[in-house]
Design a protein around this motif. Structure first.
Motif, PDB file in Angstrom:
ATOM      1  N   ILE A  23       0.839  -1.209   0.000  1.00 10.98           N
ATOM      2  CA  ILE A  23       0.000   0.000   0.000  1.00 10.98           C
ATOM      3  C   ILE A  23       0.872   1.258   0.000  1.00 10.98           C
ATOM      4  CG2 ILE A  23      -0.390   0.108   2.510  1.00 10.98           C
ATOM      5  CD1 ILE A  23      -2.932   0.980  -0.294  1.00 10.98           C
ATOM      6  N   VAL A  24       2.016   1.248   0.663  1.00 14.69           N
ATOM      7  CA  VAL A  24       2.920   2.397   0.627  1.00 14.69           C
ATOM      8  C   VAL A  24       3.436   2.601  -0.800  1.00 14.69           C
ATOM      9  CG1 VAL A  24       5.193   3.226   1.402  1.00 14.69           C
ATOM     10  CG2 VAL A  24       3.530   2.362   3.066  1.00 14.69           C
ATOM     11  N   TYR A  25       3.810   1.532  -1.467  1.00 16.14           N
ATOM     12  CA  TYR A  25       4.245   1.615  -2.863  1.00 16.14           C
ATOM     13  C   TYR A  25       3.128   2.228  -3.713  1.00 16.14           C
ATOM     14  CZ  TYR A  25       6.499   0.297  -7.241  1.00 16.14           C
ATOM     15  OH  TYR A  25       7.096   0.327  -8.475  1.00 16.14           O
ATOM     16  N   HIS A  26       1.914   1.741  -3.521  1.00 17.05           N
ATOM     17  CA  HIS A  26       0.753   2.249  -4.275  1.00 17.05           C
ATOM     18  C   HIS A  26       0.519   3.740  -4.007  1.00 17.05           C
ATOM     19  CE1 HIS A  26      -3.288   2.367  -6.026  1.00 17.05           C
ATOM     20  NE2 HIS A  26      -3.668   2.969  -4.916  1.00 17.05           N
ATOM     21  N   LEU A  27       0.612   4.149  -2.762  1.00 15.86           N
ATOM     22  CA  LEU A  27       0.316   5.531  -2.395  1.00 15.86           C
ATOM     23  C   LEU A  27       1.430   6.516  -2.758  1.00 15.86           C
ATOM     24  CD1 LEU A  27      -1.270   4.934   1.130  1.00 15.86           C
ATOM     25  CD2 LEU A  27      -2.478   5.644  -0.961  1.00 15.86           C
ATOM     26  N   TYR A  28       2.699   6.083  -2.675  1.00 12.54           N
ATOM     27  CA  TYR A  28       3.808   7.019  -2.800  1.00 12.54           C
ATOM     28  C   TYR A  28       4.708   6.818  -4.017  1.00 12.54           C
ATOM     29  CZ  TYR A  28       2.559   8.151   1.986  1.00 12.54           C
ATOM     30  OH  TYR A  28       1.870   8.539   3.116  1.00 12.54           O
ATOM     31  N   VAL A  29       4.658   5.641  -4.649  1.00 11.73           N
ATOM     32  CA  VAL A  29       5.583   5.379  -5.757  1.00 11.73           C
ATOM     33  C   VAL A  29       4.840   5.279  -7.080  1.00 11.73           C
ATOM     34  CG1 VAL A  29       7.374   3.828  -6.656  1.00 11.73           C
ATOM     35  CG2 VAL A  29       7.183   4.213  -4.182  1.00 11.73           C
ATOM     36  N   ARG A  30       3.982   4.262  -7.195  1.00 12.62           N
ATOM     37  CA  ARG A  30       3.263   4.034  -8.448  1.00 12.62           C
ATOM     38  C   ARG A  30       1.982   3.266  -8.155  1.00 12.62           C
ATOM     39  NH1 ARG A  30       3.163  -0.333 -11.824  1.00 12.62           N
ATOM     40  NH2 ARG A  30       4.930  -1.287 -10.764  1.00 12.62           N
ATOM     41  N   SER A  31       0.929   3.643  -8.835  1.00 15.59           N
ATOM     42  CA  SER A  31      -0.366   2.998  -8.621  1.00 15.59           C
ATOM     43  C   SER A  31      -0.328   1.517  -8.977  1.00 15.59           C
ATOM     44  CB  SER A  31      -1.442   3.690  -9.462  1.00 15.59           C
ATOM     45  OG  SER A  31      -2.656   2.959  -9.377  1.00 15.59           O
ATOM     46  N   LEU A  32      -0.921   0.731  -8.121  1.00 11.83           N
ATOM     47  CA  LEU A  32      -1.118  -0.697  -8.389  1.00 11.83           C
ATOM     48  C   LEU A  32      -2.598  -0.981  -8.655  1.00 11.83           C
ATOM     49  CD1 LEU A  32       1.247  -2.143  -5.632  1.00 11.83           C
ATOM     50  CD2 LEU A  32       1.722  -1.897  -8.079  1.00 11.83           C
ATOM     51  N   ASP A  33      -3.349   0.084  -8.918  1.00  8.28           N
ATOM     52  CA  ASP A  33      -4.786  -0.017  -9.223  1.00  8.28           C
ATOM     53  C   ASP A  33      -5.563  -0.757  -8.138  1.00  8.28           C
ATOM     54  OD1 ASP A  33      -4.502   1.348 -11.688  1.00  8.28           O
ATOM     55  OD2 ASP A  33      -3.835  -0.507 -12.646  1.00  8.28           O
ATOM     56  N   ILE A  34      -5.340  -0.377  -6.899  1.00 11.86           N
ATOM     57  CA  ILE A  34      -6.037  -0.995  -5.769  1.00 11.86           C
ATOM     58  C   ILE A  34      -7.399  -0.324  -5.605  1.00 11.86           C
ATOM     59  CG2 ILE A  34      -6.003  -1.365  -3.269  1.00 11.86           C
ATOM     60  CD1 ILE A  34      -2.915  -1.448  -3.474  1.00 11.86           C
ATOM     61  N   ASP A  35      -8.462  -1.133  -5.634  1.00  9.87           N
ATOM     62  CA  ASP A  35      -9.822  -0.619  -5.480  1.00  9.87           C
ATOM     63  C   ASP A  35     -10.288  -0.617  -4.024  1.00  9.87           C
ATOM     64  OD1 ASP A  35     -10.393  -0.254  -8.319  1.00  9.87           O
ATOM     65  OD2 ASP A  35     -10.407  -2.457  -8.428  1.00  9.87           O
ATOM     66  N   HIS A  36      -9.884  -1.616  -3.257  1.00  6.45           N
ATOM     67  CA  HIS A  36     -10.280  -1.745  -1.858  1.00  6.45           C
ATOM     68  C   HIS A  36      -9.110  -2.324  -1.065  1.00  6.45           C
ATOM     69  CE1 HIS A  36     -14.652  -1.159  -2.443  1.00  6.45           C
ATOM     70  NE2 HIS A  36     -14.415  -1.716  -3.626  1.00  6.45           N
ATOM     71  N   VAL A  37      -9.005  -1.902   0.189  1.00  4.07           N
ATOM     72  CA  VAL A  37      -8.052  -2.484   1.128  1.00  4.07           C
ATOM     73  C   VAL A  37      -8.892  -3.108   2.231  1.00  4.07           C
ATOM     74  CG1 VAL A  37      -6.169  -2.024   2.748  1.00  4.07           C
ATOM     75  CG2 VAL A  37      -6.289  -0.760   0.578  1.00  4.07           C
ATOM     76  N   VAL A  38      -8.619  -4.399   2.523  1.00  4.87           N
ATOM     77  CA  VAL A  38      -9.425  -5.111   3.505  1.00  4.87           C
ATOM     78  C   VAL A  38      -8.515  -5.759   4.544  1.00  4.87           C
ATOM     79  CG1 VAL A  38     -11.215  -6.845   3.882  1.00  4.87           C
ATOM     80  CG2 VAL A  38     -11.140  -5.605   1.706  1.00  4.87           C
ATOM     81  N   PHE A  39      -8.762  -5.418   5.812  1.00 10.66           N
ATOM     82  CA  PHE A  39      -8.055  -6.010   6.942  1.00 10.66           C
ATOM     83  C   PHE A  39      -9.010  -6.948   7.661  1.00 10.66           C
ATOM     84  CE2 PHE A  39      -7.129  -5.761  11.589  1.00 10.66           C
ATOM     85  CZ  PHE A  39      -5.922  -6.442  11.576  1.00 10.66           C
ATOM     86  N   ALA A  40      -8.650  -8.227   7.729  1.00 13.50           N
ATOM     87  CA  ALA A  40      -9.445  -9.200   8.476  1.00 13.50           C
ATOM     88  C   ALA A  40      -8.875  -9.271   9.892  1.00 13.50           C
ATOM     89  CB  ALA A  40      -9.403 -10.566   7.802  1.00 13.50           C
ATOM     90  N   ASP A  41      -9.659  -8.835  10.852  1.00 14.43           N
ATOM     91  CA  ASP A  41      -9.225  -8.760  12.243  1.00 14.43           C
ATOM     92  C   ASP A  41      -9.527 -10.076  12.949  1.00 14.43           C
ATOM     93  OD1 ASP A  41      -8.560  -8.109  14.818  1.00 14.43           O
ATOM     94  OD2 ASP A  41     -10.039  -6.492  15.014  1.00 14.43           O
ATOM     95  N   ALA A  42      -8.460 -10.832  13.208  1.00 16.49           N
ATOM     96  CA  ALA A  42      -8.621 -12.105  13.926  1.00 16.49           C
ATOM     97  C   ALA A  42      -8.838 -11.882  15.414  1.00 16.49           C
ATOM     98  CB  ALA A  42      -7.401 -12.994  13.699  1.00 16.49           C
ATOM     99  N   GLY A  43      -8.593 -10.657  15.882  1.00 17.01           N
ATOM    100  CA  GLY A  43      -8.866 -10.321  17.274  1.00 17.01           C
ATOM    101  C   GLY A  43      -7.728 -10.600  18.233  1.00 17.01           C
TER     102      GLY A  43
END
Length: 192
Positions: A23-43
Protein backbone atom coordinates in the motif's frame (compact mmCIF):
# COMPACT_ATOMS: atom_id res chain seq x y z
CA UNK A 1 -20.38 -6.25 -28.47
CA UNK A 2 -19.69 -8.49 -25.51
CA UNK A 3 -19.67 -6.77 -22.13
CA UNK A 4 -16.70 -7.62 -19.92
CA UNK A 5 -17.17 -8.08 -16.20
CA UNK A 6 -15.66 -5.45 -13.93
CA UNK A 7 -12.58 -6.61 -12.07
CA UNK A 8 -12.18 -5.44 -8.48
CA UNK A 9 -8.64 -5.33 -7.11
CA UNK A 10 -8.54 -6.02 -3.36
CA UNK A 11 -5.45 -5.70 -1.20
CA UNK A 12 -5.55 -8.37 1.48
CA UNK A 13 -4.03 -6.18 4.20
CA UNK A 14 -2.45 -8.08 7.07
CA UNK A 15 -0.87 -4.88 8.46
CA UNK A 16 2.60 -6.39 8.52
CA UNK A 17 5.68 -5.48 6.50
CA UNK A 18 4.62 -7.05 3.19
CA UNK A 19 1.10 -5.71 2.81
CA UNK A 20 2.11 -2.34 4.23
CA UNK A 21 4.91 -2.16 1.65
CA UNK A 22 2.32 -2.81 -1.08
CA UNK A 23 0.00 0.00 0.00
CA UNK A 24 2.92 2.40 0.63
CA UNK A 25 4.25 1.61 -2.86
CA UNK A 26 0.75 2.25 -4.27
CA UNK A 27 0.32 5.53 -2.40
CA UNK A 28 3.81 7.02 -2.80
CA UNK A 29 5.58 5.38 -5.76
CA UNK A 30 3.26 4.03 -8.45
CA UNK A 31 -0.37 3.00 -8.62
CA UNK A 32 -1.12 -0.70 -8.39
CA UNK A 33 -4.79 -0.02 -9.22
CA UNK A 34 -6.04 -1.00 -5.77
CA UNK A 35 -9.82 -0.62 -5.48
CA UNK A 36 -10.28 -1.74 -1.86
CA UNK A 37 -8.05 -2.48 1.13
CA UNK A 38 -9.42 -5.11 3.51
CA UNK A 39 -8.05 -6.01 6.94
CA UNK A 40 -9.45 -9.20 8.48
CA UNK A 41 -9.22 -8.76 12.24
CA UNK A 42 -8.62 -12.10 13.93
CA UNK A 43 -8.87 -10.32 17.27
CA UNK A 44 -5.41 -11.19 18.63
CA UNK A 45 -2.93 -8.89 16.88
CA UNK A 46 -0.26 -6.91 18.69
CA UNK A 47 -1.14 -3.31 19.65
CA UNK A 48 1.43 -2.00 17.13
CA UNK A 49 -0.40 -3.85 14.37
CA UNK A 50 -3.70 -2.21 15.29
CA UNK A 51 -1.90 1.17 15.33
CA UNK A 52 -0.66 0.45 11.80
CA UNK A 53 -4.18 -0.50 10.70
CA UNK A 54 -5.49 2.87 11.90
CA UNK A 55 -2.66 4.77 10.20
CA UNK A 56 -3.11 3.00 6.86
CA UNK A 57 -6.89 3.34 7.11
CA UNK A 58 -6.49 7.12 7.49
CA UNK A 59 -4.05 7.31 4.55
CA UNK A 60 -6.38 5.24 2.36
CA UNK A 61 -9.37 7.40 3.26
CA UNK A 62 -7.36 10.53 2.40
CA UNK A 63 -6.46 8.95 -0.97
CA UNK A 64 -10.07 7.93 -1.66
CA UNK A 65 -9.43 4.19 -1.32
CA UNK A 66 -12.14 2.36 0.63
CA UNK A 67 -10.63 0.63 3.68
CA UNK A 68 -12.64 -2.14 5.35
CA UNK A 69 -12.16 -3.99 8.62
CA UNK A 70 -13.91 -7.35 8.63
CA UNK A 71 -14.21 -10.10 11.23
CA UNK A 72 -15.19 -13.75 11.24
CA UNK A 73 -18.79 -13.90 12.36
CA UNK A 74 -19.35 -14.67 16.00
CA UNK A 75 -15.90 -15.09 17.51
CA UNK A 76 -12.25 -14.09 17.47
CA UNK A 77 -9.44 -16.60 17.14
CA UNK A 78 -8.87 -16.43 20.91
CA UNK A 79 -12.55 -17.12 21.62
CA UNK A 80 -12.45 -20.01 19.13
CA UNK A 81 -9.40 -21.53 20.88
CA UNK A 82 -10.95 -21.13 24.33
CA UNK A 83 -14.32 -22.55 23.22
CA UNK A 84 -12.67 -25.64 21.73
CA UNK A 85 -9.93 -25.92 24.37
CA UNK A 86 -7.19 -25.90 21.72
CA UNK A 87 -4.10 -24.02 20.66
CA UNK A 88 -4.38 -22.57 17.15
CA UNK A 89 -2.16 -25.23 15.56
CA UNK A 90 -0.50 -28.28 16.99
CA UNK A 91 3.14 -29.02 16.12
CA UNK A 92 3.32 -30.54 12.66
CA UNK A 93 -0.23 -29.40 11.89
CA UNK A 94 -1.47 -27.29 9.03
CA UNK A 95 -1.47 -23.50 9.29
CA UNK A 96 -5.26 -23.10 9.07
CA UNK A 97 -5.77 -20.05 11.27
CA UNK A 98 -4.72 -17.50 8.61
CA UNK A 99 -7.09 -19.05 6.11
CA UNK A 100 -9.97 -19.41 8.59
CA UNK A 101 -9.71 -15.97 10.19
CA UNK A 102 -8.21 -13.93 7.34
CA UNK A 103 -8.47 -15.36 3.80
CA UNK A 104 -11.94 -16.91 4.10
CA UNK A 105 -13.27 -13.79 5.84
CA UNK A 106 -12.01 -11.46 3.10
CA UNK A 107 -13.39 -13.73 0.38
CA UNK A 108 -16.77 -13.87 2.14
CA UNK A 109 -16.75 -10.05 2.32
CA UNK A 110 -16.03 -9.84 -1.45
CA UNK A 111 -18.85 -12.29 -2.21
CA UNK A 112 -21.26 -10.40 0.07
CA UNK A 113 -20.41 -7.22 -1.86
CA UNK A 114 -21.01 -8.96 -5.22
CA UNK A 115 -17.45 -8.65 -6.50
CA UNK A 116 -17.70 -11.39 -9.11
CA UNK A 117 -14.15 -11.34 -10.49
CA UNK A 118 -11.94 -10.19 -7.63
CA UNK A 119 -8.20 -9.99 -7.93
CA UNK A 120 -6.58 -10.36 -4.53
CA UNK A 121 -3.22 -8.68 -4.02
CA UNK A 122 -1.25 -10.84 -1.60
CA UNK A 123 1.87 -9.74 0.29
CA UNK A 124 4.47 -12.38 -0.43
CA UNK A 125 8.07 -11.27 -0.90
CA UNK A 126 10.15 -12.08 -3.97
CA UNK A 127 12.26 -14.62 -2.08
CA UNK A 128 9.25 -16.44 -0.56
CA UNK A 129 8.24 -18.50 -3.58
CA UNK A 130 7.59 -21.45 -1.26
CA UNK A 131 4.54 -19.57 0.12
CA UNK A 132 2.84 -19.11 -3.28
CA UNK A 133 1.22 -22.55 -3.22
CA UNK A 134 -0.30 -21.93 0.21
CA UNK A 135 -1.64 -18.53 -0.88
CA UNK A 136 -3.30 -19.39 -4.18
CA UNK A 137 -6.97 -19.44 -5.13
CA UNK A 138 -8.98 -22.62 -4.62
CA UNK A 139 -9.44 -24.64 -7.83
CA UNK A 140 -13.15 -23.77 -8.12
CA UNK A 141 -12.52 -20.04 -7.60
CA UNK A 142 -13.07 -17.44 -10.31
CA UNK A 143 -10.85 -14.99 -8.45
CA UNK A 144 -7.20 -14.40 -9.26
CA UNK A 145 -4.30 -13.78 -6.94
CA UNK A 146 -1.47 -11.40 -7.70
CA UNK A 147 1.77 -11.04 -5.80
CA UNK A 148 3.02 -7.47 -6.41
CA UNK A 149 6.20 -7.87 -4.35
CA UNK A 150 7.17 -11.01 -6.27
CA UNK A 151 6.40 -9.29 -9.58
CA UNK A 152 8.52 -6.25 -8.59
CA UNK A 153 11.36 -8.41 -7.23
CA UNK A 154 11.02 -6.93 -3.72
CA UNK A 155 12.45 -9.08 -0.94
CA UNK A 156 12.23 -8.38 2.80
CA UNK A 157 15.12 -5.90 2.78
CA UNK A 158 13.56 -3.96 -0.13
CA UNK A 159 10.20 -3.82 1.68
CA UNK A 160 11.85 -2.60 4.89
CA UNK A 161 13.88 -0.01 2.94
CA UNK A 162 10.72 1.29 1.24
CA UNK A 163 8.90 1.58 4.57
CA UNK A 164 11.87 3.31 6.21
CA UNK A 165 12.16 5.77 3.30
CA UNK A 166 8.58 6.91 3.89
CA UNK A 167 8.77 6.91 7.69
CA UNK A 168 6.88 3.70 8.51
CA UNK A 169 7.87 1.40 11.37
CA UNK A 170 5.97 -1.86 11.00
CA UNK A 171 5.97 -4.94 13.20
CA UNK A 172 5.67 -8.40 11.67
CA UNK A 173 2.00 -9.25 11.70
CA UNK A 174 0.83 -12.29 13.64
CA UNK A 175 -1.39 -13.20 16.51
CA UNK A 176 0.22 -12.59 19.89
CA UNK A 177 0.28 -16.34 20.57
CA UNK A 178 1.18 -17.59 17.09
CA UNK A 179 2.94 -20.98 17.29
CA UNK A 180 4.78 -20.15 14.05
CA UNK A 181 6.78 -17.28 15.55
CA UNK A 182 10.52 -17.66 15.27
CA UNK A 183 12.66 -17.69 18.42
CA UNK A 184 13.72 -14.08 17.61
CA UNK A 185 10.06 -13.01 17.34
CA UNK A 186 9.23 -14.68 20.64
CA UNK A 187 12.14 -12.86 22.32
CA UNK A 188 10.96 -9.56 20.78
CA UNK A 189 7.45 -10.22 22.09
CA UNK A 190 8.70 -11.00 25.58
CA UNK A 191 10.87 -7.85 25.54
CA UNK A 192 7.80 -5.74 24.68
Amino acid sequence: MQETATVTRILSFGAGVDSTAIIVYHLYVRSLDIDHVVFADAGAEFPETYDNVELIKTLCEEAGIPFHIVKKGGETILEWCLRLGIVPVMAGGAHVCSQKFKGDVIQAWAKLNNFENPVYLIGIEADEGHRLRRFSPPKESVSRYEYPLVEMGMNRAACEDLLKRYGFKVRKSSCMFCPFMSPAQIKETIAD
